[in-house]
Every structure is written in C-alpha cells, then in structure tokens.
Enzyme design. Structure first.
Site, PDB file in Angstrom:
ATOM      1  CB  SER A  64      -0.897   0.007   1.235  1.00 62.68           C
ATOM      2  OG  SER A  64      -1.780  -1.086   1.182  1.00 62.68           O
TER       3      SER A  64
HETATM    4  N1  SAM Z   1      -1.254  -4.557   3.701  1.00 60.55           N
HETATM    5  C1  SAM Z   1      -0.447  -4.876   2.545  1.00 60.55           C
HETATM    6  C2  SAM Z   1       0.943  -4.302   2.635  1.00 60.55           C
HETATM    7  O1  SAM Z   1       1.230  -3.537   3.554  1.00 60.55           O
HETATM    8  O2  SAM Z   1       1.745  -4.661   1.769  1.00 60.55           O
HETATM    9  C3  SAM Z   1      -1.095  -4.496   1.234  1.00 60.55           C
HETATM   10  C4  SAM Z   1      -2.263  -5.310   0.928  1.00 60.55           C
HETATM   11  S1  SAM Z   1      -2.717  -5.411  -0.774  1.00 60.55           S
HETATM   12  C5  SAM Z   1      -3.314  -3.782  -1.118  1.00 60.55           C
HETATM   13  C6  SAM Z   1      -4.202  -6.398  -0.562  1.00 60.55           C
HETATM   14  C7  SAM Z   1      -3.894  -7.837  -0.213  1.00 60.55           C
HETATM   15  O3  SAM Z   1      -5.134  -8.465   0.145  1.00 60.55           O
HETATM   16  C8  SAM Z   1      -3.319  -8.644  -1.355  1.00 60.55           C
HETATM   17  O4  SAM Z   1      -2.086  -9.191  -0.980  1.00 60.55           O
HETATM   18  C9  SAM Z   1      -4.366  -9.742  -1.596  1.00 60.55           C
HETATM   19  O5  SAM Z   1      -3.824 -10.978  -1.991  1.00 60.55           O
HETATM   20  C10 SAM Z   1      -5.023  -9.819  -0.230  1.00 60.55           C
HETATM   21  N2  SAM Z   1      -6.353 -10.432  -0.206  1.00 60.55           N
HETATM   22  C11 SAM Z   1      -7.370 -10.310  -1.093  1.00 60.55           C
HETATM   23  N3  SAM Z   1      -8.427 -11.064  -0.680  1.00 60.55           N
HETATM   24  C12 SAM Z   1      -8.060 -11.650   0.492  1.00 60.55           C
HETATM   25  C13 SAM Z   1      -8.689 -12.533   1.401  1.00 60.55           C
HETATM   26  N4  SAM Z   1      -9.947 -12.995   1.217  1.00 60.55           N
HETATM   27  N5  SAM Z   1      -8.009 -12.930   2.495  1.00 60.55           N
HETATM   28  C14 SAM Z   1      -6.747 -12.497   2.726  1.00 60.55           C
HETATM   29  N6  SAM Z   1      -6.081 -11.680   1.889  1.00 60.55           N
HETATM   30  C15 SAM Z   1      -6.736 -11.248   0.793  1.00 60.55           C
END
Ligand code: SAM
Length: 244
Positions: free
Chosen positions: A76
């Site tokens: 992010s």
């Molecule tokens: N917080 C992270 C960082 O600091 O790098 C960024 C997160 S990224 C914007 C969103 C993440 O949510 C992705 O890695 C994606 O694979 C994950 N994601 C999407 N659906 C999900 C789910 N049902 N359970 C867990 N993770 C999920």
C-alpha cells in the site's frame, strides 16, 4: 524492532539515504496530509518500507504510491497505511487483526503500536515472503496466516481493532462478529470494484455498530467467501491499483 544498520555499525550510505527519505516521506506525504497521531508517526518512522519490497523496486520505497510485490498485488501507499492505522484509534497494546498481509509492511506498522497482530493473506507465496520480511526485522508480535481472511481468523477473536487492506462489497459478517465491543474496524467497501468508500465501524454493543464514512479510496478486491468471488471480478480492473 532492529532498525536498519543498528546491528552492523557503521551505518551504510544506503541505510542513511533510506532513513533520510523516510523522514521526508513522513513530513511531505503523511503529516502534510493531516495524519497527526504521534503513535502512528513514530511507527511510520520506525518501519523500513524498503525491507518489504523486491530488490528491483527497493529504491522506490519512499515514493508516494503503491508498488507491485508480485502475484498481481501491491504494497500500500505509505499515506493510506498511516491513515488507516490512525483511523483504528490505537492507544498501544491492542490485539489487532489485519486482512490482506501483502508484503507485511502495514502489519509491521501496526505491530509497532499494538500488543500483537494477526495478519491473514490469501496468496501463500505472499504470506511466506511477508513472514520472512517481518522475521528479518526481529518482529515477534506478528503472526502471518495463509487463508481466506474474508472470514476473519476466529481462533484469535475477539480483536480490539480490525483493518482490511482490500475492497469488498460489504463488511463481512464474520469480521463484525470477531470485533470486540468498543473495537474499531476499518475497511474499503463498495459495490463498484473500481472505487470504494473507506468506512469505520465501531462496535457499540452486542448487535450495535456505529458507521462512519472516512474517504473515497480504490483498492484491489477482497476475494473470498464473504468478499468477491472470482467470477464477480471485472476483467478490466487493473491489478495492483490503489489510491485515495
Ligand atoms: N497490507 C499490505 C501491505 O502492507 O503490503 C497491502 C495489501 S494489498 C493492497 C491487498 C492484499 O489483500 C493482497 O495481498 C491480496 O492478496 C489480499 N487479499 C485479497 N483477498 C483476500 C482474502 N480474502 N483474504 C486475505 N487476503 C486477501
């Protein structure tokens, strides 16, 4: 948390340059946009974002943007991490759940304030890399799990704060049920996958929640039983977009 260079003095030119860029990121991207909570600013100052990036993009660590981390996902934007953590209204020592570990960066920022953090990532390869990056910084108060975080992580419930780093069509009932009374949940929500509203729910009673709209954002989709299904996904949503 060990800071870069702290175990291997003298501090390298690289570490000095990253430290200086981190300071200017806090001034120009975070404080200047209105994040004021001293605990959040101190946590952002403490966590080296470069440690959560692949080698080839490490030099961009303090750019004002999300960056690719592989598997079509992003770390992010620093400002959105700071704004979401501030919105959780942490005082220190809380038990926190994050959904969407991605690179592990936001979990590290949370862990610099909270007592402990449970973070869930859908993609196994990212969960493994996030766990390795967190371990390399000596962070022992974060547990990384691979799984469908749209259903939360019931084994650790209740949580005093829950943050979701991916956009869903609504706040999952499982997450509401796993929030402690008095706890806050911050998540991007919207029926349009191209744009969401960042919302905060505060659990005021067994069945009562106060709802607040904080800002308009754009996140990658929350994919899972209580999020979007693979067949719901728009074909034209560019992977890895995220902005306020
Ligand atoms: N917080 C992270 C960082 O600091 O790098 C960024 C997160 S990224 C914007 C969103 C993440 O949510 C992705 O890695 C994606 O694979 C994950 N994601 C999407 N659906 C999900 C789910 N049902 N359970 C867990 N993770 C999920």
């Amino acid at each position: 948390m060990a800071s870069p260079g702290s175990e291997h003095p003298p501090v390298s030119d690289d570490a000095t340059s990253f430290n200086a860029r981190r300071e200017s990121m806090i001034a120009q991207q975070i404080s200047a946009r209105g994040v004021r909570d001293p605990l959040v600013l101190a946590a952002m100052r403490r966590v080296p974002r470069e440690a959560f990036l692949p080698e080839r993009t490490r030099d961009l660590a303090y750019d004002d943007s999300p960056l690719p981390i592989g598997c079509g996902q992003t770390i992010s934007q620093p400002y959105i991490v700071a704004a979401m953590v501030e919105a959780l209204q942490l005082k220190g020592g809380e038990h926190v759940l994050e959904i969407g570990a991605g690179s592990g960066y936001a979990a590290a920022v949370l862990a610099a304030i909270a007592g402990d953090v449970v973070t869930v990532e859908r993609i196994g390869a990212l969960a493994d890399k996030a766990a390795a990056a967190l371990a390399s910084l000596g962070l022992r108060n974060v547990q990384v799990h691979q799984g469908d975080g749209s259903r939360g992580w019931p084994e650790g419930a209740p949580y005093e704060a829950i943050v979701v780093a991916a956009g869903g069509p609504q706040v999952p009932e499982s997450l509401k049920a796993q929030l402690a009374i008095g706890g806050r949940l911050v998540m991007p929500v919207g029926s349009d996958q191209q744009a969401q509203r960042l919302v905060r729910l505060t659990r005021t009673g067994d069945r009562d929640f106060r709802f607040e709209h904080l800002s308009d954002v754009r996140f990658v989709p929350l994919i899972g039983d209580e999020g979007w299904t693979a067949s719901d996904l728009d074909q034209d949503v560019p992977a890895g977009t995220e902005s306020t």
